[in-house]
Design an enzyme around this catalytic site. Structure first.
Site, PDB file in Angstrom:
ATOM      1  N   SER A  51      25.999  16.827  -7.628  1.00 47.50           N
ATOM      2  CA  SER A  51      24.576  15.671  -7.989  1.00 47.50           C
ATOM      3  C   SER A  51      23.225  16.705  -7.667  1.00 47.50           C
ATOM      4  O   SER A  51      23.005  17.527  -6.930  1.00 47.50           O
ATOM      5  CB  SER A  51      24.969  14.333  -6.930  1.00 47.50           C
ATOM      6  OG  SER A  51      24.844  14.725  -5.717  1.00 47.50           O
ATOM      7  N   GLY A 100     -11.997   2.809  -6.442  1.00 46.29           N
ATOM      8  CA  GLY A 100     -13.120   1.502  -7.665  1.00 46.29           C
ATOM      9  C   GLY A 100     -13.851   0.985  -7.358  1.00 46.29           C
ATOM     10  O   GLY A 100     -15.750   0.774  -6.602  1.00 46.29           O
ATOM     11  N   ASP A 114      -0.750   5.579  -2.542  1.00 49.02           N
ATOM     12  CA  ASP A 114      -1.073   6.543  -3.151  1.00 49.02           C
ATOM     13  C   ASP A 114      -1.669   7.113  -2.208  1.00 49.02           C
ATOM     14  O   ASP A 114      -1.341   8.763  -2.745  1.00 49.02           O
ATOM     15  CB  ASP A 114      -1.593   6.840  -4.249  1.00 49.02           C
ATOM     16  CG  ASP A 114      -1.233   6.071  -5.619  1.00 49.02           C
ATOM     17  OD1 ASP A 114      -0.368   5.550  -6.192  1.00 49.02           O
ATOM     18  OD2 ASP A 114      -2.288   6.591  -7.008  1.00 49.02           O
TER      19      ASP A 114
HETATM   20  O1  F6P Z   1      -3.075   3.100  -7.609  1.00 47.48           O
HETATM   21  C1  F6P Z   1      -2.714   2.380  -6.909  1.00 47.48           C
HETATM   22  C2  F6P Z   1      -0.734   2.478  -8.191  1.00 47.48           C
HETATM   23  O2  F6P Z   1      -0.240   2.211  -7.496  1.00 47.48           O
HETATM   24  C3  F6P Z   1      -0.688   3.955  -9.046  1.00 47.48           C
HETATM   25  O3  F6P Z   1       0.223   4.506  -7.974  1.00 47.48           O
HETATM   26  C4  F6P Z   1      -0.300   3.299 -10.329  1.00 47.48           C
HETATM   27  O4  F6P Z   1      -0.179   4.349 -10.873  1.00 47.48           O
HETATM   28  C5  F6P Z   1      -1.030   2.565 -10.601  1.00 47.48           C
HETATM   29  O5  F6P Z   1      -1.602   1.881  -9.518  1.00 47.48           O
HETATM   30  C6  F6P Z   1      -0.600   1.512 -11.398  1.00 47.48           C
HETATM   31  O6  F6P Z   1      -1.109  -0.082 -11.868  1.00 47.48           O
HETATM   32  P1  F6P Z   1      -1.017  -1.531 -12.192  1.00 47.48           P
HETATM   33  O7  F6P Z   1      -0.666  -1.803 -11.284  1.00 47.48           O
HETATM   34  O8  F6P Z   1      -2.322  -2.009 -12.872  1.00 47.48           O
HETATM   35  O9  F6P Z   1      -0.311  -0.630 -13.512  1.00 47.48           O
END
Ligand code: F6P
Length: 307
Positions: free
Chosen positions: A201, A89, A113
């Protein structure tokens, strides 16, 4: 991110450039939330989690009018280049500033990510991996004590990098990723095999972006067939996004932040600095967003062999 900011500031000063810190990303740029900084402003920050510059979403910046204001703020302050630390973004926005207004922009990839093409790793990924692995180890202790089946959900909006590597590091019996599509009946038969073989487990690691819809949903789907197992769900969530960065992340961020300034000085713009095979590599910014980065399928096979 703080290590990257520090590296940008110190490399700019080393090269006798003035450097400004913009707080709250594009939102702060539009509102003029920026100040000239010196070396001491980034002292004692390399080890800190989060970002001293803060972060914010900005709808206004998505409009040409918003970007016009942002560029005006840069001009008012005599700023002719921008280093943007973030993900796709942020890079889309930076590309527009370059295209529409000729601002020199460099991207520095930062997301837990790890899903940006043009770099082997993104800033924050290694720290998130280590945080999640530590949590999984702790969950394993409880799982083991009670012979439980745990479904552990890790972050990764559309990508399975965290799930794959924490799954291997945490010795998971099954890893579910958005990249290796698995339907429910395959999951059930793998799980049955694992549970019958192990008689102890078991941990299933699920990427939040997996097609099963996450750990909670999957546990509901599994209940009818796996009700006899003592099943628990744990969603690790935002703990994965904070905490002191690992040494590897600090070094990566220092390299990338510094390289961003170096390549600006060399005359580059609209590129992202990444590290590929341990060397700094430039990728056109426009090639970094809207693209799917491949996970390592050798690791996918390894996880299957070792479970
Ligand atoms: O893109 C990074 C990330 O941590 C993703 O793994 C997760 O889905 C998202 O951001 C969470 O975003 P927010 O903090 O806006 O809920």
């Amino acid at each position: 991110m703080n290590a990257a900011v520090r590296a940008v500031v110190r490399t700019a000063l080393f090269n006798e450039l003035d450097v400004y810190a913009i707080r709250q990303g594009y939102k702060g740029l539009i509102s003029g939330n920026l100040k000239k900084v010196d070396s001491s402003d980034v002292s004692n920050t390399i080890q800190r989690g989060g970002t001293i510059l803060k972060s914010a979403r900005c709808e206004q910046f998505r409009t040409p009018e918003g970007r016009e204001i942002a560029v005006q703020k840069l001009r008012d302050n005599g700023i002719d280049a921008l280093v943007v630390i973030g993900g796709d973004g942020s890079f889309q926005g930076a590309t527009l500033l370059g295209k529409e207004h000729g601002v020199n922009v460099i991207g520095v990839p930062a997301t837990i990510d790890n899903d940006l093409v043009g770099t082997d790793e993104t800033i924050g990924y290694d720290t998130a991996l280590n945080t999640a692995t530590e949590a999984i180890d702790k969950i394993r202790d409880t799982a083991d004590a009670h012979d439980r089946l745990f479904l552990v959900e890790v972050m990764g909006r559309d990508a399975g990098f965290i799930a794959l590597e924490t799954g291997i590091a945490g010795g998971a019996e099954l890893i579910l990723l958005p990249e290796s599509l698995t339907n429910l009946s395959e999951i059930k038969s793998s799980l049955t095999r694992v549970l019958e073989e192990h008689q102890r487990s078991s941990l299933v690691i699920i990427a939040e972006g997996d097609e099963t819809g996450g750990a909670l949903k999957l546990s509901e789907e599994l209940k009818p067939d796996f009700g006899k197992y003592d099943m628990r769900v744990c969603i690790l969530g935002h703990v994965q996004r904070g905490g002191n960065p690992t040494a590897r992340d600090r070094v990566l961020a220092s390299r990338l932040g510094s390289a961003a300034v170096t390549v600006l000085i060399e005359g580059h713009s609209e590129v992202m600095v990444g590290v590929v095979n341990n060397k700094i590599k430039l990728t056109p910014l426009k090639m970094t967003f809207g693209k799917k980065k491949d996970i390592n399928y050798e690791l996918v096979e390894l996880a299957k062999t070792l479970r």
